[in-house]
Design a protein around this motif. Structure first.
Motif, mmCIF file in Angstrom:
data_model
loop_
_atom_site.group_PDB
_atom_site.id
_atom_site.type_symbol
_atom_site.label_atom_id
_atom_site.label_comp_id
_atom_site.label_asym_id
_atom_site.label_seq_id
_atom_site.Cartn_x
_atom_site.Cartn_y
_atom_site.Cartn_z
ATOM 1 N N PRO A 253 4.103 -3.578 -5.365
ATOM 2 C CA PRO A 253 3.396 -2.894 -3.542
ATOM 3 C C PRO A 253 3.945 -1.706 -3.755
ATOM 4 O O PRO A 253 3.439 -0.938 -2.400
ATOM 5 C CB PRO A 253 3.355 -3.781 -2.811
ATOM 6 N N ASP A 266 1.644 -0.384 -0.260
ATOM 7 C CA ASP A 266 0.490 -0.241 -0.276
ATOM 8 C C ASP A 266 0.775 -1.855 -0.010
ATOM 9 O O ASP A 266 0.358 -2.718 -0.859
ATOM 10 C CB ASP A 266 -0.550 -0.284 -1.458
ATOM 11 N N ARG A 268 -1.677 -4.742 0.231
ATOM 12 C CA ARG A 268 -3.054 -4.991 -0.438
ATOM 13 C C ARG A 268 -2.910 -5.090 -1.723
ATOM 14 O O ARG A 268 -3.538 -6.194 -2.867
ATOM 15 C CB ARG A 268 -4.155 -4.042 0.080
ATOM 16 N N ARG A 269 -1.278 -4.706 -2.281
ATOM 17 C CA ARG A 269 -1.432 -4.712 -3.881
ATOM 18 C C ARG A 269 -0.226 -6.179 -3.962
ATOM 19 O O ARG A 269 0.151 -6.685 -5.127
ATOM 20 C CB ARG A 269 -0.949 -3.489 -4.444
ATOM 21 N N ALA A 344 -7.729 -3.420 7.492
ATOM 22 C CA ALA A 344 -6.922 -3.853 5.827
ATOM 23 C C ALA A 344 -7.135 -1.787 5.245
ATOM 24 O O ALA A 344 -8.515 -1.258 5.590
ATOM 25 C CB ALA A 344 -7.901 -4.461 4.577
ATOM 26 N N GLY A 345 -6.540 -0.809 4.951
ATOM 27 C CA GLY A 345 -6.389 -0.282 4.392
ATOM 28 C C GLY A 345 -5.416 1.001 5.481
ATOM 29 O O GLY A 345 -5.911 2.306 5.353
ATOM 30 N N THR A 381 0.497 0.588 4.644
ATOM 31 C CA THR A 381 -1.062 0.820 4.091
ATOM 32 C C THR A 381 -0.874 -0.638 4.411
ATOM 33 O O THR A 381 -0.196 -1.465 3.597
ATOM 34 C CB THR A 381 -1.354 1.041 3.081
ATOM 35 N N CYS A 382 -2.110 -0.939 5.384
ATOM 36 C CA CYS A 382 -2.252 -2.266 5.803
ATOM 37 C C CYS A 382 -2.764 -3.502 4.811
ATOM 38 O O CYS A 382 -3.646 -2.724 4.404
ATOM 39 C CB CYS A 382 -2.701 -2.785 7.163
ATOM 40 N N LYS A 383 -2.366 -4.777 4.803
ATOM 41 C CA LYS A 383 -3.498 -5.707 3.793
ATOM 42 C C LYS A 383 -4.463 -6.355 5.294
ATOM 43 O O LYS A 383 -4.986 -6.989 4.385
ATOM 44 C CB LYS A 383 -2.932 -6.668 3.397
ATOM 45 N N GLU A 388 1.709 -8.352 10.602
ATOM 46 C CA GLU A 388 2.400 -7.477 9.425
ATOM 47 C C GLU A 388 3.692 -7.304 10.185
ATOM 48 O O GLU A 388 3.785 -5.902 11.314
ATOM 49 C CB GLU A 388 1.970 -6.453 8.113
#
Length: 565
Positions: A253, A266, A268-269, A344-345, A381-383, A388
């Protein structure tokens, strides 16, 4: 009554990874009586604490030695083997010839003594960014008695076992001239392993090894990893888990990372369970086995860089719509820890600087943008999974103020905390007087110094971050008065040696590729001054012996270039 206390091996208390065949032992004396002194000592070194309790020193018994010496006594017992733990204690005799009680038992543990004992292979990922993850699964049978992880991850690494982070160090290992020497670090991981299948994972960052952004890029190569996990069992069995072509890798990430420019992450990764057993890693790629990037591996014998303090936000302002300025009240080196809840994003940008413009907006000019062409910036970048919490792994900043943009609401002061990060040298002295101005000057000097201790003595924590020799030698005595600095300066002297110019003379900067050429007299004198200070304040004669040829060569050079001398 005289007592021996604070037992040390190579300046360190209970160290792992001592890779010297004759490590030096030291202790401190304590007494309630005035005029006491040591007249003799006796050292016992044993392979088990049980033997030592019975005064059966199967490794070394000095017998009674008539001496006032309390430091740098070289081990002279039976030859030691790699990773062996040695237990020791000392008894001293006082001015009246009366023996003390035995000291408390201490120990040290050896590192790798012979290069051919490394069975691990160097591995790398196909690409350096996003920052690669590495993993492998392995079995552990019952009866595990001891486990050690020996790791060198260049430029920086984070090690995980069964989903748990190993150690509290950050920005590890210490910076060196990597093509000549690189540091491995030894971790006790016994408590993190379990019977059955286990998982090990490593995340690699660029660090100083692959610094390819500032100063035109000064990379030694893309990140590489060496890991040797040693498992020892109660029945005498021994197993190794080593980096080799059986490992797998996958982009992580951390999208980008650079010690100057900052880090992009990121969430999300993120891959749940990536360092645990049982992950379906069929989509992961095979690693590449690569040649060794260094001439020699050495154990890291200086305190690691750590998070040492947390600073709260003291003021939060908004000089423009959507722009928020966090003020932590003073300059320091480290980063900001973000606590955020957003869809997210959502990408939160954090920029770091020492000062503000008159209109209250961030002013990064003093952080060297004119030279580095980058503003210290982290992006997250938030999930979108509740609250978080994030902080960077492979960068650090010099700053007081943080500019936040990209947050879709009104942030609160507790969304950011300042994390103070530096080489965790223990305190050795304090200063306080009746003049508050002098006290404040001293506190300011201390903050300035610790902001520039990041495995090398840097000139500043944002623009250059280089080990200028002149800055180093003028601060050496000050640091010694305030911190336990002997391992740090011993390491830095070796950095000077590995950075020597063609004539065998010091360069302006050490270590690294940005050496700036042969040093002028006022900078190069560090190779004479610093060894002298280590002898003067710590009684270390070995450091004089080690560096005497370069010291002598430097003085002869000064005599040759002096005019009217």
């Amino acid at each position: 009554m005289l007592v021996a206390t604070d037992l040390r091996c190579e300046y360190l208390a209970r160290p792992l990874g001592i890779d010297l065949p004759q490590p030096r032992l030291s202790w401190t004396l304590w007494s309630r009586e005035r005029g006491q002194r040591q007249t003799a000592y006796r050292l016992l070194v044993a392979s088990t604490p049980e033997l030592l309790a019975r005064e059966e020193a199967d490794l070394w018994d000095t017998g009674k030695v008539d001496s006032e010496r309390t430091c740098h006594i070289p081990y002279a017992g039976k030859p030691l083997r790699s990773l062996q733990r040695c237990y020791w204690k000392v008894r001293v005799w006082d001015v009246n010839g009366e023996p003390s009680e035995w000291s408390e038992v201490s120990w040290w543990e050896m590192g790798i003594l012979h290069p051919d004992e490394w069975q691990a292979q160097w591995i790398s990922a196909p690409i350096a960014e996003p920052a690669p993850l590495f993993r492998k699964e392995f079995p552990v049978r019952s009866g595990l008695q001891r486990a050690r992880a020996l790791i060198c991850g260049l430029g920086y690494y984070e090690l995980y076992l069964n989903g748990e982070r190993v150690g509290e160090q950050v920005l590890d290992p210490a910076q060196t001239d990597y093509e000549q020497r690189a540091f491995y670090v030894v971790h006790d991981v016994t408590h993190l392993l379990r019977n059955g299948q286990n998982g090990v994972g490593v995340m690699l960052g660029n660090g100083w090894y692959h610094q390819a952004v500032v100063w035109g890029g000064m990379s030694y190569g893309e990140p590489v990893l060496l890991l040797q996990l040693v498992l020892e069992y109660a029945d005498g069995g021994r197993e190794l888990v080593c980096t080799d072509d059986s490992w797998k890798t996958h982009p992580g990430p951390v999208l980008k990372n650079n010690v100057y420019a900052g880090e992009e992450y990121d969430a999300r990764r993120e891959i749940a369970g990536w360092s645990e057993a049982g992950l379906d890693d069929s989509g992961w790629s095979p690693v590449q086995v690569v040649p060794s990037p260094t001439e020699r591996l050495e154990s890291q014998k200086i305190p690691p860089i750590r998070r040492v303090r947390t600073l709260p936000t003291v003021a939060l302002t908004s000089p423009q719509p959507g722009v928020w300025i966090y003020d932590f009240g003073q300059n320091f080196a480290g980063w900001a820890r973000l606590k955020v809840q957003a869809p997210a994003g959502t990408t939160i940008a954090l920029r770091f600087a020492e000062s503000l413009y008159p209109d209250g907006t961030l002013n990064p000019e003093s952080t060297g943008v004119f030279a580095t062409y980058v503003v210290q910036t982290d992006r997250y970048t938030c999930k979108g999974a509740g609250v978080e919490v994030w902080e960077p792994r492979f960068t650090y900043h010099g700053f007081r103020y943080v500019e936040m943009t990209g947050y879709p609401g009104t942030p609160t002061p507790d969304m950011l905390e300042g994390i103070v990060v530096h080489t965790a040298v223990p305190p050795a002295g304090t200063f306080e007087c009746s003049d508050e101005m002098l006290n404040r000057i001293h506190r300011t000097a201390i903050w300035t110094e610790i902001s520039n201790l990041h495995s090398i003595p840097t000139d500043c924590p944002h623009r250059e971050r280089c080990g200028w020799l002149g800055d180093a030698h003028v601060s050496t005595e000050m640091t010694i008065y305030n911190f336990e600095m002997a391992p740090f300066w011993t390491k830095y002297l070796e950095d000077i040696e590995t950075s020597l110019a063609e004539k065998g003379l010091p360069t302006f900067v050490a270590p690294g590729k940005r050496k700036i050429g042969e040093a002028s007299p006022d900078w190069g004198t560090a190779i004479v001054q610093i060894p002298w200070y280590l002898y003067l304040y710590y009684g270390d004669t070995q450091v004089l012996q080690r560096h005497y040829p370069t010291m002598k060569r430097w003085v002869e050079h000064l005599q040759n270039i002096a005019e009217g001398y």
